[in-house]
Design a protein around this motif. Structure first.
Motif, PDB file in Angstrom:
ATOM      1  N   GLY A 128       0.893  -1.334   0.061  1.00  7.47           N
ATOM      2  CA  GLY A 128       0.038  -0.050  -0.045  1.00  7.47           C
ATOM      3  C   GLY A 128       0.635   1.256  -0.088  1.00  7.47           C
ATOM      4  N   PHE A 129       2.038   1.158   0.117  1.00  2.00           N
ATOM      5  CA  PHE A 129       3.009   2.320   0.282  1.00  2.00           C
ATOM      6  C   PHE A 129       3.955   2.360  -0.999  1.00  2.00           C
ATOM      7  N   GLY A 130       3.555   1.955  -2.171  1.00  2.00           N
ATOM      8  CA  GLY A 130       4.348   1.890  -3.240  1.00  2.00           C
ATOM      9  C   GLY A 130       5.038   0.800  -3.798  1.00  2.00           C
ATOM     10  N   GLY A 131       4.954  -0.060  -3.155  1.00  2.01           N
ATOM     11  CA  GLY A 131       5.742  -1.523  -3.564  1.00  2.01           C
ATOM     12  C   GLY A 131       5.376  -2.169  -4.846  1.00  2.01           C
ATOM     13  N   SER A 132       3.907  -2.032  -5.187  1.00  2.00           N
ATOM     14  CA  SER A 132       3.893  -2.606  -6.374  1.00  2.00           C
ATOM     15  C   SER A 132       4.214  -1.838  -7.692  1.00  2.00           C
ATOM     16  N   VAL A 133       4.696  -0.465  -7.333  1.00  2.00           N
ATOM     17  CA  VAL A 133       5.053   0.359  -8.407  1.00  2.00           C
ATOM     18  C   VAL A 133       6.595   0.412  -8.398  1.00  2.00           C
ATOM     19  N   ARG A 134       7.276   0.492  -7.505  1.00  2.00           N
ATOM     20  CA  ARG A 134       8.782   0.827  -7.308  1.00  2.00           C
ATOM     21  C   ARG A 134       9.529  -0.458  -7.168  1.00  2.00           C
ATOM     22  N   LEU A 135       8.902  -1.397  -6.732  1.00  2.00           N
ATOM     23  CA  LEU A 135       9.867  -2.772  -6.803  1.00  2.00           C
ATOM     24  C   LEU A 135       9.977  -3.379  -8.284  1.00  2.00           C
ATOM     25  N   PRO A 136       8.899  -3.458  -9.221  1.00  2.00           N
ATOM     26  CA  PRO A 136       9.200  -3.647 -10.422  1.00  2.00           C
ATOM     27  C   PRO A 136      10.278  -2.749 -11.179  1.00  2.00           C
ATOM     28  N   GLN A 137      10.054  -1.500 -10.786  1.00  2.00           N
ATOM     29  CA  GLN A 137      11.287  -0.581 -11.203  1.00  2.00           C
ATOM     30  C   GLN A 137      12.657  -0.831 -10.844  1.00  2.00           C
ATOM     31  N   ARG A 138      12.813  -1.458  -9.740  1.00  2.00           N
ATOM     32  CA  ARG A 138      14.288  -1.778  -9.165  1.00  2.00           C
ATOM     33  C   ARG A 138      14.688  -3.198  -9.528  1.00  2.00           C
ATOM     34  N   VAL A 139      13.836  -4.260  -9.374  1.00  2.00           N
ATOM     35  CA  VAL A 139      14.416  -5.670  -9.916  1.00  2.00           C
ATOM     36  C   VAL A 139      13.751  -6.268 -10.780  1.00  2.00           C
ATOM     37  N   GLY A 140      12.855  -5.573 -11.835  1.00  2.00           N
ATOM     38  CA  GLY A 140      12.224  -6.009 -12.854  1.00  2.00           C
ATOM     39  C   GLY A 140      10.782  -6.639 -12.661  1.00  2.00           C
ATOM     40  N   LEU A 141      10.128  -6.798 -13.678  1.00  2.00           N
ATOM     41  CA  LEU A 141       8.560  -7.078 -13.489  1.00  2.00           C
ATOM     42  C   LEU A 141       8.369  -8.537 -12.985  1.00  2.00           C
ATOM     43  N   GLY A 142       9.301  -9.468 -13.297  1.00  2.00           N
ATOM     44  CA  GLY A 142       9.140 -10.833 -13.280  1.00  2.00           C
ATOM     45  C   GLY A 142       9.517 -11.070 -11.576  1.00  2.00           C
ATOM     46  N   ALA A 143      10.667 -10.574 -11.523  1.00  2.00           N
ATOM     47  CA  ALA A 143      11.096 -10.671 -10.011  1.00  2.00           C
ATOM     48  C   ALA A 143      10.040 -10.388  -8.914  1.00  2.00           C
ATOM     49  N   ALA A 144       9.574  -8.882  -9.384  1.00  2.00           N
ATOM     50  CA  ALA A 144       8.821  -8.145  -8.353  1.00  2.00           C
ATOM     51  C   ALA A 144       7.346  -9.069  -8.089  1.00  2.00           C
ATOM     52  N   ARG A 145       6.809  -9.708  -9.355  1.00  2.00           N
ATOM     53  CA  ARG A 145       5.794 -10.397  -9.269  1.00  2.00           C
ATOM     54  C   ARG A 145       5.775 -11.594  -8.363  1.00  2.00           C
ATOM     55  N   GLU A 146       7.009 -12.097  -8.277  1.00  2.00           N
ATOM     56  CA  GLU A 146       7.355 -13.400  -7.518  1.00  2.00           C
ATOM     57  C   GLU A 146       7.240 -13.145  -6.131  1.00  2.00           C
ATOM     58  N   LEU A 147       8.016 -11.964  -5.795  1.00  2.00           N
ATOM     59  CA  LEU A 147       8.161 -11.487  -4.429  1.00  2.00           C
ATOM     60  C   LEU A 147       6.892 -11.108  -3.856  1.00  2.00           C
ATOM     61  N   ILE A 148       6.159 -10.339  -4.601  1.00  2.00           N
ATOM     62  CA  ILE A 148       4.929  -9.978  -3.940  1.00  2.00           C
ATOM     63  C   ILE A 148       3.905 -11.142  -3.905  1.00  2.00           C
ATOM     64  N   TYR A 149       3.490 -11.853  -4.976  1.00  2.00           N
ATOM     65  CA  TYR A 149       2.684 -12.854  -5.033  1.00  2.00           C
ATOM     66  C   TYR A 149       2.899 -13.929  -3.964  1.00  2.00           C
ATOM     67  N   THR A 150       4.099 -14.380  -3.558  1.00  2.00           N
ATOM     68  CA  THR A 150       4.891 -15.456  -2.752  1.00  2.00           C
ATOM     69  C   THR A 150       4.811 -14.724  -1.290  1.00  2.00           C
TER      70      THR A 150
END
Length: 274
Positions: A155-177
């Motif tokens: 809720g504080f920007g993770g779904s936007v900034r994490l993909p910018q830092r680590v790439g879409l695939g890695a961010a999805r894996e980290l957030i979904y799991t």
């Protein structure tokens, strides 16, 4: 370093200014520095004061900020779950937006901000670190967006900034799991800029880097940050347009004349910050 009241007084934060580097420590160790509504409000107050000081008239007392957490177990363990359990959906949305506003303010500051992460940087803590320009981690650091474990989402920007830092695939894996990663994995993914043995080592490294920045023309540093941040999520052409605008603005500064003159005269520049 000496405590400073230049930027206000706080109940959950400690601020220390030394050599134009401000160290901001979230100081709720009993709660693993969780981002309560009070902490969020005080972060807004502190970063607003820093922003207001970043002018020639104020003398640019701050040229860089270090953000860290007290207690040795956590940078910031996350949002304050105890507070959240009593919130309505609308109140939760307000909580989200208030911390998002803090992260946007950090990105807009014309000085670099370094997160020194020791221990847990989970959920909101990871999101606070993501808003900073650099992340220096200790070997004990752990990162993650574990919101799904609580039936929540970032809720504080993770779904936007994490993909910018680590790439879409890695961010999805980290957030979904909701998986946690250690400092070595964070470095491999590009989330952490450096990994140091201890908190003291990471703080010293952050101060060294910010000390290098402090010697540069502050307006130029701010314009460079503006151009980089402004290009995020835009097309190449739009990003280049923003860069050209920043380049043009730099040419209007006294520091540009001083820097280029010093180069041609083979001397060290003396930047006035205007």
């Amino acid at each position: 370093m000496e405590p400073t009241t230049t930027f206000g007084t706080y109940g959950t934060l400690e601020l220390e200014l030394s050599d134009r580097i401000l160290t901001l420590t979230v100081n709720r160790p009993a709660a693993l520095n969780a981002l309560s509504q009070e902490v969020v409000a005080e972060l807004w107050k502190a970063f607003t004061a820093v922003q207001d000081s970043c002018t020639h008239d104020a003398g640019w007392p701050v040229r860089g900020v270090v953000v860290t957490g007290a207690g040795g177990k956590a940078f910031v363990a996350g949002a304050d779950i105890r507070e959240m359990t009593s919130m309505s959906a609308d109140e939760a949305a307000g909580y989200s937006r208030s911390m998002q506003a803090v992260t946007l303010l950090i990105e807009k500051l014309p000085v670099p901000v370094v997160a020194v992460v020791d221990g847990f940087a989970l959920g909101g803590g990871c999101e606070l670190a993501l808003a900073c320009d650099f992340i220096y981690a200790t070997e004990a650091a752990q990162f993650g967006q574990p919101e799904v474990n609580l039936g929540l989402v970032p809720g504080f920007g993770g779904s936007v900034r994490l993909p910018q830092r680590v790439g879409l695939g890695a961010a999805r894996e980290l957030i979904y799991t909701g998986r946690r990663i250690d400092a070595a994995e964070a470095y491999r993914l590009g989330l952490a800029n450096r990994v140091l043995p201890t908190r003291d080592d990471a703080l010293a490294a952050a101060r060294t880097t910010l000390g290098e920045v402090a010697a540069k023309a502050p307006v130029a540093v701010g314009l460079a940050k503006q151009a980089i941040t402004g290009a995020t999520g835009r097309s190449t052409a739009e990003g280049l347009e923003g860069e050209a605008d920043a380049f043009r603005e730099a040419f209007t500064t006294e520091d540009m004349r001083e820097g280029t003159g010093a180069f041609l005269e083979k001397r060290s520049p003396s930047f006035a910050g205007k």
